[in-house]
Design a protein around this motif. Structure first.
Motif, short mmCIF file in Angstrom:
data_model
loop_
_atom_site.label_atom_id
_atom_site.label_comp_id
_atom_site.label_asym_id
_atom_site.label_seq_id
_atom_site.Cartn_x
_atom_site.Cartn_y
_atom_site.Cartn_z
N THR A 20 -17.66 -28.13 18.80
CA THR A 20 -17.46 -26.91 18.01
C THR A 20 -17.73 -27.19 16.54
O THR A 20 -16.87 -27.73 15.84
N PRO A 21 -18.90 -26.86 16.03
CA PRO A 21 -19.20 -27.09 14.62
C PRO A 21 -18.36 -26.17 13.73
O PRO A 21 -18.08 -25.02 14.10
N HIS A 22 -17.95 -26.69 12.60
CA HIS A 22 -17.22 -25.88 11.63
C HIS A 22 -18.21 -25.02 10.87
O HIS A 22 -19.06 -25.52 10.14
N ILE A 23 -18.10 -23.70 11.04
CA ILE A 23 -18.98 -22.74 10.37
C ILE A 23 -18.09 -21.86 9.50
O ILE A 23 -17.52 -20.87 10.00
N PRO A 24 -17.88 -22.19 8.23
CA PRO A 24 -16.93 -21.45 7.39
C PRO A 24 -17.17 -19.94 7.43
O PRO A 24 -18.25 -19.46 7.10
N GLY A 25 -16.16 -19.22 7.88
CA GLY A 25 -16.23 -17.78 7.92
C GLY A 25 -17.23 -17.21 8.90
O GLY A 25 -17.49 -16.01 8.92
N GLY A 26 -17.84 -18.06 9.73
CA GLY A 26 -18.87 -17.60 10.64
C GLY A 26 -20.18 -17.28 9.95
O GLY A 26 -21.08 -16.69 10.55
N LEU A 27 -20.32 -17.68 8.69
CA LEU A 27 -21.55 -17.43 7.94
C LEU A 27 -22.55 -18.54 8.24
O LEU A 27 -22.39 -19.67 7.80
N LEU A 109 -11.14 -21.23 -0.27
CA LEU A 109 -9.96 -21.81 0.38
C LEU A 109 -10.37 -22.76 1.51
O LEU A 109 -9.77 -23.82 1.69
N ASP A 110 -11.38 -22.38 2.27
CA ASP A 110 -11.85 -23.23 3.37
C ASP A 110 -12.38 -24.56 2.81
O ASP A 110 -12.08 -25.63 3.35
N LYS A 111 -13.15 -24.47 1.75
CA LYS A 111 -13.73 -25.68 1.16
C LYS A 111 -12.65 -26.62 0.65
O LYS A 111 -12.75 -27.85 0.79
N GLU A 112 -11.58 -26.06 0.08
CA GLU A 112 -10.54 -26.90 -0.52
C GLU A 112 -9.54 -27.44 0.49
O GLU A 112 -9.08 -28.59 0.37
#
Length: 222
Positions: A20-27, A109-112
């Motif tokens: 499951t790759p991390h795709i921030p916000g589904g973008l 927030l996701d990045k931090e």
């Protein structure tokens, strides 16, 4: 020394590895979607849309670990005691109902905070308006946009002991949200017991104690 799971024969035969790759916000991008599809085909996996990402299912541990490396990004975990991927709606300017840019805040927030270790899992949700499309009231830390800033709610979850979050702050400027979230995570690390959700910690120690330790007085809900 930690032994890779894929080197244990019995596990490699019996355990499937959801990639499951991390795709921030589904973008995502067309190129990333093609890569995921190509890797799924390469290892005879199937694709399943899960929340804001896409999981390759049906792989054994060896192939799963190879696939994760080839994707070249962080992976999601469904069992880790960490900050999970931040959920957020499109927000301004992409949604006509939005009152705040929830995408910009959610990505920040996701990045931090994504992947930070905690006593238990923690979910964050950011909605651009009071419609609350991403369900911030069943997140450990949830917020929704208003014309004056963000309303912050904490302590929710949709797990075995589901509960609705409590509103604790109002009219918080977007540029101060990350600092407050950081204070909440520090509080959680200091006071949380193993596998105890944030809401359970707050109820054990008291809402006044939580507010005094984490929330600027000018934003506390009266």
């Amino acid at each position: 020394m930690k032994i890779p799971l894929a080197t244990i024969p019995i596990l490699n035969k019996k355990v499937k590895f959801p990639v499951t790759p991390h795709i921030p916000g589904g973008l995502t991008t067309a190129a990333q979607l093609r890569l995921i599809a190509d890797i799924a085909d390469k290892y005879n996996g199937s694709l399943k849309i899960v929340g804001n990402t896409i999981t390759i299912i049906g792989l054994n541990l060896v192939d799963g670990e190879k696939a994760m490396t080839e994707l070249g990004c962080q992976g999601e975990s469904f069992i880790a005691k960490q900050v999970r991927a931040v959920n957020f709606c499109p927000g301004k300017p992409d949604c006509p109902r939005a009152l705040q840019d929830s995408t910009a805040l959610g990505l920040a927030l996701d990045k931090e905070f994504f992947g930070q270790e905690l006593p238990s899992k923690l979910r964050i949700g950011v909605s651009g308006c009071p419609n609350c499309c991403i369900e911030p009231f069943v997140k450990d830390i949830g917020m929704y946009g208003t014309a004056k800033g963000y309303t912050l709610a904490v302590g929710g979850n949709s797990g075995f002991s589901a509960q609705i979050a409590t509103t604790v702050a109002e009219n918080v400027p977007a540029d101060e949200i990350a600092s407050i979230v950081n204070s909440i995570l520090i509080y959680f690390r200091q006071h949380g017991k193993n596998k105890e959700r944030l809401g359970q910690v707050i109820e054990r120690l008291g809402w006044d104690h939580f507010s005094q330790e984490t929330l600027p007085e000018e934003y506390r809900k009266k």
